[in-house]
Design a protein around this motif. Structure first.
Motif, PDB file in Angstrom:
ATOM      1  N   GLY A  53       0.757  -1.137  -0.193  1.00 57.41           N
ATOM      2  CA  GLY A  53       0.139   0.074   0.084  1.00 57.41           C
ATOM      3  C   GLY A  53       0.657   1.576  -0.005  1.00 57.41           C
ATOM      4  O   GLY A  53       0.269   2.047  -0.292  1.00 57.41           O
ATOM      5  N   ALA A  54       2.062   1.269  -0.568  1.00 54.01           N
ATOM      6  CA  ALA A  54       3.089   2.170  -0.462  1.00 54.01           C
ATOM      7  C   ALA A  54       3.080   2.666  -1.696  1.00 54.01           C
ATOM      8  O   ALA A  54       2.869   2.278  -3.244  1.00 54.01           O
ATOM      9  N   THR A  55       3.964   4.584  -2.484  1.00 52.02           N
ATOM     10  CA  THR A  55       3.748   4.654  -3.225  1.00 52.02           C
ATOM     11  C   THR A  55       4.890   5.476  -3.432  1.00 52.02           C
ATOM     12  O   THR A  55       5.934   5.900  -2.846  1.00 52.02           O
ATOM     13  N   SER A  56       5.361   5.421  -4.943  1.00 51.56           N
ATOM     14  CA  SER A  56       6.824   5.255  -5.461  1.00 51.56           C
ATOM     15  C   SER A  56       6.591   7.705  -4.964  1.00 51.56           C
ATOM     16  O   SER A  56       5.886   8.170  -5.998  1.00 51.56           O
ATOM     17  N   ALA A 104       9.491   5.842  -0.867  1.00 49.74           N
ATOM     18  CA  ALA A 104       8.806   5.104  -1.051  1.00 49.74           C
ATOM     19  C   ALA A 104       7.862   5.766  -0.186  1.00 49.74           C
ATOM     20  O   ALA A 104       8.680   6.803   0.901  1.00 49.74           O
ATOM     21  N   ILE A 105       6.646   6.391  -0.362  1.00 47.80           N
ATOM     22  CA  ILE A 105       5.662   7.153   0.327  1.00 47.80           C
ATOM     23  C   ILE A 105       4.675   6.153   0.990  1.00 47.80           C
ATOM     24  O   ILE A 105       4.201   5.553   0.735  1.00 47.80           O
ATOM     25  N   VAL A 106       5.186   6.487   2.741  1.00 46.93           N
ATOM     26  CA  VAL A 106       3.578   5.723   3.318  1.00 46.93           C
ATOM     27  C   VAL A 106       2.936   6.907   4.477  1.00 46.93           C
ATOM     28  O   VAL A 106       3.715   7.504   4.812  1.00 46.93           O
ATOM     29  N   ASP A 107       1.980   6.674   3.968  1.00 49.22           N
ATOM     30  CA  ASP A 107       0.542   7.847   4.773  1.00 49.22           C
ATOM     31  C   ASP A 107       1.651   8.864   4.682  1.00 49.22           C
ATOM     32  O   ASP A 107       1.078  10.238   5.352  1.00 49.22           O
TER      33      ASP A 107
END
Ligand code: MG
Ligand code: MG
Length: 263
Positions: A53-56, A104-107
């Motif tokens: 559920g992470a994005t780049s 990575a981006i998380v929340d």
């Protein structure tokens, strides 16, 4: 210059992103072998991000000035390439080294880390380059304490690397990180004039990322406008961690190792 000082809760947020980065870099390390392409490693990282559920924070990144948006979620820089290699059709060969830079981006929080990985069997000189670059990173982390300043990190990295007979690649360095991939302050890997030297205070979260060349410290950017190589094509390595400055020991947010342990 805008430096952010993060609360404990905010640092925990960055740590969650950092641990996702760490886990996926370990998946990429395990998948690195002769015959695999850098594009296949990138596709693997895309799947691993989605699973968590992470994005780049790399894909689509554009630093301005007519640079095309970055095409991958990893930077894959092979041998004489220092940083910002675009993943694609290149197949790794026995004896190569590959720098895998990944974020990575998380929340809404960003993590960023890099490792350089041997492909099959590498030369003793390449092995020493990897060891010295990783050790230089931990020297820099060890200097990331309150009461010190940005240049103390630079000095710790540079004196170690030059003492080992290698060079820091010029004009590159680390950065603050948090709600953005690149925040203030810039942390030069090698001393240069005109760079601000702010004090390190608890709550600052920074990326420390030595890039080391066996030969020339100079670089050239390839025609793809991204890939940075050493000017003389000598081998180069890159290691990076995201680190929080605390009132005591630095807290490494992209590793389970602590600064006092190292490695
Ligand atoms: Mg990075
Ligand atoms: Mg970075």
């Amino acid at each position: 210059m805008t430096i952010h000082y993060r609360s404990k809760t905010e640092i925990e947020g960055i740590r969650r992103a950092g641990l996702v980065v760490m886990e996926i870099l370990e998946v990429l390390r395990a998948a690195t072998r002769p015959g695999v392409t850098t594009g296949e490693l990138d596709a693997l990282a895309v799947r691993e991000l989605a699973r968590r559920g992470a994005t780049s924070n790399f894909k689509g990144y554009s630093p301005a000035r007519g640079t095309p948006p970055f095409a991958g979620v990893i930077c894959a820089s092979v041998n004489e390439q220092v940083v910002h290699g675009i993943p694609g059709k290149r197949a790794l060969k026995d004896g190569d080294i590959i720098a895998l830079d990944f974020g990575a981006i998380v929340d809404g929080w960003h993590g960023d880390s890099a490792i350089t990985v041997p492909v099959g069997h590498i030369s003793p000189e390449a092995e020493r380059l990897l060891r010295v670059t990783q050790e230089a990173l931990w020297k820099g982390i060890g200097a990331a304490k309150p009461g010190a300043r940005v240049y103390d990190i630079t000095r710790a990295v540079q004196s170690y690397v030059e003492g080992q007979g290698f060079a820091l690649v010029e004009h590159y360095g680390g950065h603050g990180i948090g709600r953005e991939l690149h925040e203030d302050p810039f942390i030069p890997n090698a001393m240069e004039q005109g760079i601000p030297n702010p004090p390190l205070r608890p709550g600052m979260v920074v990326c420390i990322e030595p890039m080391v060349s066996i030969g020339s410290p100079r670089t050239r950017t390839l025609s793809d406008k991204w890939t940075v190589s050493t000017a003389d094509n000598s081998l180069s390595a890159h290691f990076e961690h995201t680190v929080a400055i605390t009132s005591g020991e630095p807290l490494v947010l992209t590793s389970l190792a602590s600064a006092s342990v190292g490695g």
